[in-house]
Design an enzyme around this catalytic site. Structure first.
Site, PDB file in Angstrom:
ATOM      1  N   GLU A 198       0.103  -1.347   5.663  1.00  0.00           N
ATOM      2  CA  GLU A 198       1.209  -0.934   6.527  1.00  0.00           C
ATOM      3  C   GLU A 198       1.052   0.525   6.914  1.00  0.00           C
ATOM      4  OE1 GLU A 198       5.214   0.652   7.646  1.00  0.00           O
ATOM      5  OE2 GLU A 198       3.879   1.346   6.074  1.00  0.00           O
ATOM      6  N   GLU A 199       0.618   1.327   5.935  1.00  0.00           N
ATOM      7  CA  GLU A 199       0.583   2.782   6.133  1.00  0.00           C
ATOM      8  C   GLU A 199      -0.534   3.227   7.078  1.00  0.00           C
ATOM      9  OE1 GLU A 199       2.882   4.646   5.367  1.00  0.00           O
ATOM     10  OE2 GLU A 199       3.852   3.980   3.510  1.00  0.00           O
ATOM     11  N   GLU A 211      12.098  -1.117   3.479  1.00  0.00           N
ATOM     12  CA  GLU A 211      11.729   0.307   3.549  1.00  0.00           C
ATOM     13  C   GLU A 211      12.929   1.130   3.073  1.00  0.00           C
ATOM     14  OE1 GLU A 211       8.970   1.956   4.532  1.00  0.00           O
ATOM     15  OE2 GLU A 211       7.773   0.286   5.282  1.00  0.00           O
ATOM     16  N   ASP A 252       0.822  -1.214   0.000  1.00  0.00           N
ATOM     17  CA  ASP A 252       0.000   0.000   0.000  1.00  0.00           C
ATOM     18  C   ASP A 252       0.854   1.262   0.000  1.00  0.00           C
ATOM     19  OD1 ASP A 252       0.730  -0.729   2.698  1.00  0.00           O
ATOM     20  OD2 ASP A 252      -0.803   0.608   3.494  1.00  0.00           O
TER      21      ASP A 252
HETATM   22 ZN    ZN Z   1       6.837   2.202   3.921  1.00  0.00          ZN
END
Ligand code: ZN
Length: 393
Positions: free
Chosen positions: A144-145, A172, A82
């Site tokens: 995740e966000e 990341e 995402d």
């Molecule tokens: Zn990220």
């Protein structure tokens, strides 16, 4: 796309893959299933089976797939699918079309973090041609966000279904530096219920907005205390736990003492600090100092605080397998920590040695005109190439 410099094959493939991945609008509020299906088809075309772990309503999925022998000691390559919204951001080009300008590739997710997925998915031929001694596992998550919501079910599934992996690399954006610690996040929502009255009669009611203001200023005091006398770790910027309030809404009209006010706040704690201790002090302040006072005016007044599932910190550990591999492949030997939270703490919490290491910079993440330097994408592709060689030794 054109480029002045001739490109090596790996970079060209990674760029083409990134263009495909960026074209999916996987903003967290949307389903990621079209994206996941495309990845699944790509893997299937290589004869690689994927397994999905859906969310409760079936609108999103995590994906788990393996290349190489099903033996212990594999390396998990983890990334979220995402991206954050582009709403109200000024973009010079379509955020969901990869555009090259000035040695950079622009598009939502180029830095955070579709480039890591692209360097993995563009190297499938090489992975399959290599004689991998340990497997490479792909662990791609949703949401995740919005609080690292997808990872827990994927981690449980992975631990139940796979021979124990030896290392997890969360890609990341760290500019291919090896990061061994990140802060945790606990997100809170506090709702104040006041008692309505004409605003000329404050002794007959309770303004929820004014109580909220008082509570926020208490949090400001805790934040200052954390900054001045809490634990410190110079590897983090800032080097202390932070507490901030970033959303508030309440009230109905200027001349009515507000019935409701809600505000959202977060505690981003150093791994060596305890987020709970701040939350507990806030709760006792509400319970012991504020509630009794406002309830003498109106018994129906209330203060409720709800916590979202916390994202645990990544704690620095004595040289782990994950750290060793990434240091050997990148040559980065500095000790580094980041203040943003990621899924790495969740993998580590499940007993898996984990580091963060991926292409691109967090400075471009979540920004309008998000980009990755082409050199970073190339570095990511080299990293995967070297990782494949490492896993074949
Ligand atoms: Zn990220």
């Amino acid at each position: 796309m054109s480029s002045a410099k001739p490109r090596n094959d790996d970079l060209a493939k990674a760029t083409a893959m990134l263009a495909k991945l960026v074209a999916f609008d996987t903003t967290s509020r949307n389903s990621n299933l079209a994206f996941i299906d495309a990845v699944r088809e790509l893997l299937a075309a290589h004869g690689i089976e994927s397994r999905l772990v859906h969310n409760d309503d079936g609108t999103k999925a995590n994906l788990l797939a393996t290349v190489g022998p099903m033996v212990e000691g594999g390396i998990v390559l983890s990334g979220h699918t995402d991206v954050v919204p582009v709403d109200d951001q000024k973009w010079l080009s379509d955020p969901f079309t990869l555009v090259e300008r000035d040695g950079r590739l622009y598009g939502r997710g180029t830095a955070d973090m579709k480039s890591f997925l692209a360097v993995i998915l563009s190297a499938l031929d090489r992975m399959q041609a290599a004689k991998l001694k340990v497997p490479l596992h792909f662990a791609f998550t949703y949401d995740e966000e919005v609080g690292c919501l997808g990872a827990p079910s994927l981690i449980r599934f992975l631990q139940a279904e796979l021979p124990a992996p030896g290392a997890v690399i969360v890609g990341e954006p760290t500019e291919m530096k090896v990061v061994t610690a990140h802060k945790g996040i606990t997100a809170m929502r506090t709702t104040v219920t006041g008692h309505e009255a004409h605003s000329s009669q404050p002794h007959r009611g309770v303004s929820a907005v004014m109580v909220a203001a008082e509570l926020i200023s208490f949090l400001q005091g805790l934040a200052q205390e954390a900054a001045t006398s809490g634990p410190r770790n110079p590897l983090f910027e800032p080097p202390h736990t932070t507490i901030t309030v970033n959303r508030i809404e309440g009230g109905t009209a200027l001349n009515i003492l507000a019935r409701h006010c809600t505000f959202q706040w977060d505690v981003r704690a150093l791994p060596e600090d305890d987020a709970e201790s701040y939350i507990n002090r806030f709760q006792s302040h509400c319970r012991e100092a504020v509630l009794p006072r406002i309830r003498t005016i109106a018994a129906d007044c209330d203060i409720q605080t709800m916590a979202r599932t916390p994202t645990p910190p990544l704690k620095m550990m004595a040289r782990s397998k994950a750290e060793e591999i990434c240091r050997a492949l990148t040559g980065d030997n500095a000790t580094r920590a980041v203040s943003f939270a990621a899924e790495a703490g969740q993998f580590q919490g499940a007993g898996l040695p984990t580091v963060i290491c991926g292409p691109g910079s967090i400075r471009q993440a979540h920004q309008p005109n998000e980009y990755i330097d082409i050199e970073q994408l190339a570095a990511g592709a080299r990293f995967i190439r070297d990782l494949i060689a490492h896993a074949s030794k």
